[in-house]
Design a protein around this motif. Structure first.
Motif, short mmCIF file in Angstrom:
data_model
loop_
_atom_site.label_atom_id
_atom_site.label_comp_id
_atom_site.label_asym_id
_atom_site.label_seq_id
_atom_site.Cartn_x
_atom_site.Cartn_y
_atom_site.Cartn_z
N TYR A 148 0.83 -1.21 0.00
CA TYR A 148 0.00 0.00 0.00
C TYR A 148 0.86 1.26 0.00
O TYR A 148 0.59 2.21 -0.74
CB TYR A 148 -0.93 0.01 1.22
N HIS A 149 1.90 1.26 0.83
CA HIS A 149 2.76 2.44 0.90
C HIS A 149 3.48 2.66 -0.44
O HIS A 149 3.67 3.81 -0.87
CB HIS A 149 3.79 2.27 2.02
N LEU A 150 3.87 1.58 -1.09
CA LEU A 150 4.50 1.70 -2.41
C LEU A 150 3.56 2.39 -3.39
O LEU A 150 3.98 3.28 -4.15
CB LEU A 150 4.88 0.32 -2.95
N VAL A 151 2.29 2.00 -3.41
CA VAL A 151 1.32 2.60 -4.32
C VAL A 151 1.15 4.09 -4.00
O VAL A 151 1.11 4.92 -4.91
CB VAL A 151 -0.03 1.87 -4.24
N LEU A 152 1.07 4.43 -2.71
CA LEU A 152 0.99 5.85 -2.34
C LEU A 152 2.18 6.64 -2.86
O LEU A 152 2.03 7.74 -3.41
CB LEU A 152 0.91 6.00 -0.82
N GLU A 153 3.38 6.09 -2.68
CA GLU A 153 4.59 6.78 -3.13
C GLU A 153 4.62 6.90 -4.66
O GLU A 153 5.07 7.91 -5.21
CB GLU A 153 5.83 6.05 -2.62
N ALA A 154 4.13 5.86 -5.33
CA ALA A 154 4.07 5.91 -6.80
C ALA A 154 3.11 7.00 -7.25
O ALA A 154 3.41 7.77 -8.17
CB ALA A 154 3.63 4.55 -7.35
N PHE A 155 1.97 7.10 -6.58
CA PHE A 155 0.98 8.12 -6.94
C PHE A 155 1.50 9.52 -6.63
O PHE A 155 1.27 10.46 -7.39
CB PHE A 155 -0.33 7.87 -6.19
N ARG A 156 2.22 9.65 -5.52
CA ARG A 156 2.80 10.95 -5.19
C ARG A 156 3.82 11.36 -6.26
O ARG A 156 3.89 12.55 -6.64
CB ARG A 156 3.47 10.90 -3.81
N TYR A 157 4.61 10.40 -6.70
CA TYR A 157 5.58 10.70 -7.76
C TYR A 157 4.85 11.15 -9.02
O TYR A 157 5.27 12.13 -9.66
CB TYR A 157 6.42 9.46 -8.07
N MET A 158 3.79 10.46 -9.39
CA MET A 158 3.05 10.80 -10.60
C MET A 158 2.45 12.20 -10.53
O MET A 158 2.50 12.97 -11.49
CB MET A 158 1.95 9.75 -10.82
N ILE A 159 1.89 12.54 -9.35
CA ILE A 159 1.31 13.87 -9.18
C ILE A 159 2.37 14.94 -9.33
O ILE A 159 2.19 15.95 -10.05
CB ILE A 159 0.64 13.98 -7.79
N ASN A 160 3.51 14.75 -8.66
CA ASN A 160 4.60 15.73 -8.76
C ASN A 160 5.14 15.80 -10.18
O ASN A 160 5.47 16.89 -10.68
CB ASN A 160 5.71 15.34 -7.80
N ASP A 161 5.22 14.67 -10.84
CA ASP A 161 5.71 14.60 -12.22
C ASP A 161 4.83 15.43 -13.15
O ASP A 161 5.31 16.24 -13.95
CB ASP A 161 5.74 13.14 -12.67
N ILE A 162 3.53 15.25 -13.02
CA ILE A 162 2.57 15.97 -13.87
C ILE A 162 2.61 17.47 -13.59
O ILE A 162 2.59 18.30 -14.51
CB ILE A 162 1.15 15.44 -13.65
#
Length: 303
Positions: A148-162
C-alpha cells in the motif's frame, strides 16, 4: 483437567481458528470472515465467535489466544476478553496479529524477529522476555515497506511529475496506461474511493515496470525494502542486540523485486548478524506456543 487450546488468527479478510490438544495435535480448524475492529467491531466479534464455536464443539477449553490485525487499545482488549471468557467459559488472551506471528518463530530461541511486509507492514522482535514493535500504525500514519505504501509513493511521484514537468516521465505514462486513467485527478479519485487491499494490489504495476528496468520503479521498491530494514535495525537497537533469527512474512516483501534484497542489505550494512528462519509456521501456531507457555507458568503444568 481441561486439555484443549484454541488459537485464532484474525486478519482483514479471514479469521482462522484451530483447536489443539496439549500435545500440539491439531484437532479441528475453521475459517470465518474478517477480524479487524477498524472495519466493523460488531462483525469482527461475530466472526470470532463463529470461528471459536465451530472448533470448540463439546470440548472443554483451558485457554484461547486471539491475534487480531491492527493496534488494540486496552479498553477494547478487556471488553473482548471478558465477553469471550463468559461466552466460552474459559480464559482468553487478546493480542495483535504481529505478536501472534512472532510467537510462531523459533519459539525456543531467545532472540527472534518477524518482518511482515504485505498490504501493510510491521516489525516485531523479542530478546528473552522483552518485546518491541516498530511500525504497524496503518496506512494513514505509516506502513512503510508495504504494498500500500508503495502505491501511495508511486501516486505521489506521478502527481509531482505531472505538476512539475513539461514532459512527464515514462514511469507516469506507463502507470497511467496500467491503471487505465487519462487525467491525474483520477489518481485522487482512485485512492480515496478504493479499499486498502484494492489500492495495494496495484503495486504489481510498479513491480512489473521495475522488472523492465524502469529506474523510478526500481528506486521506489528499493526505498520500501530499505524502510523495512531500518525499522528492523531500530527494533534490535531498542533490545540492545545485534544477532537474531528472522522470519519474513508477506507477499510484498517476499515476491516484489528489490524489496527483500535491500531489506537484507540494510541489516548487513548495520553489522546485524542474522539467520533467516525457514520453518514457515502459520502465524496461528503462535497461539498454541503462547498458551502453552502461559499455562505452564500460571498453572505449573508440564506438557
Amino acid at each position: 483437567m481441561s486439555s484443549y487450546i484454541i488459537g485464532v488468527d484474525g486478519g482483514g479478510t479471514k479469521t482462522v481458528a484451530v483447536l489443539w490438544d496439549y500435545n500440539g495435535n491439531e484437532i479441528k480448524r475453521f475459517v470465518s470472515g474478517f477480524a479487524n475492529f477498524s472495519i466493523s467491531k460488531e462483525e469482527t466479534i461475530k466472526n470470532i465467535e463463529d470461528a471459536i464455536s465451530n472448533v470448540k464443539g463439546n470440548h472443554e477449553i483451558s485457554y484461547i489466544v486471539l491475534g487480531i490485525a491492527g493496534r488494540i487499545n486496552n479498553n477494547l482488549r478487556l471488553e473482548v476478553e471478558k465477553h469471550l471468557n463468559k461466552m466460552f467459559n474459559t480464559t482468553t488472551k487478546l493480542i495483535t496479529d504481529g505478536y501472534l506471528a512472532l510467537n510462531s518463530v523459533g519459539y525456543d530461541l531467545d532472540a527472534t524477529m518477524i518482518i511482515i511486509g504485505g498490504t501493510g507492514s510491521v516489525v516485531y522482535a523479542k530478546n528473552k522476555e522483552e518485546i518491541v514493535s516498530i511500525g504497524g500504525f496503518g496506512h494513514i500514519l505509516g506502513d512503510e515497506g508495504s504494498a500500500y505504501h508503495l502505491v501511495l509513493e508511486a501516486f505521489r511521484y506521478m502527481i509531482n511529475d505531472i505538476q512539475s514537468n513539461l514532459k512527464v516521465s515514462n514511469f507516469t505514462k506507463e502507470m497511467f496506461e496500467a491503471l487505465n486513467i487519462k487525467e491525474i485527478d483520477e489518481v485522487k479519485d482512485f485512492i480515496y474511493s478504493k479499499s486498502k487491499d484494492v489500492a495495494a494490489s496495484k503495486a504489481i504495476f510498479v513491480s512489473n515496470l521495475a522488472k523492465e528496468g524502469n529506474e523510478v520503479a526500481i528506486k521506489l521498491l528499493t526505498t520500501e525494502g530499505e524502510s523495512l530494514g531500518l525499522q528492523a535495525v531500530l527494533a534490535l537497537k531498542k533490545l540492545g542486540i545485534n544477532e537474531v533469527t528472522i522470519e519474513l512474512k508477506g507477499s510484498f516483501l517476499l515476491n516484489a523485486p528489490y524489496v527483500k534484497e535491500n531489506f537484507l542489505e540494510v541489516l548487513k550494512n548495520n553489522k546485524i548478524k542474522f539467520n533467516i528462519s525457514e520453518n514457515n509456521n502459520e502465524p496461528v501456531i503462535g497461539a498454541f506456543n503462547l498458551a502453552k507457555k502461559i499455562i505452564q507458568k500460571e498453572r505449573k503444568l508440564n506438557f
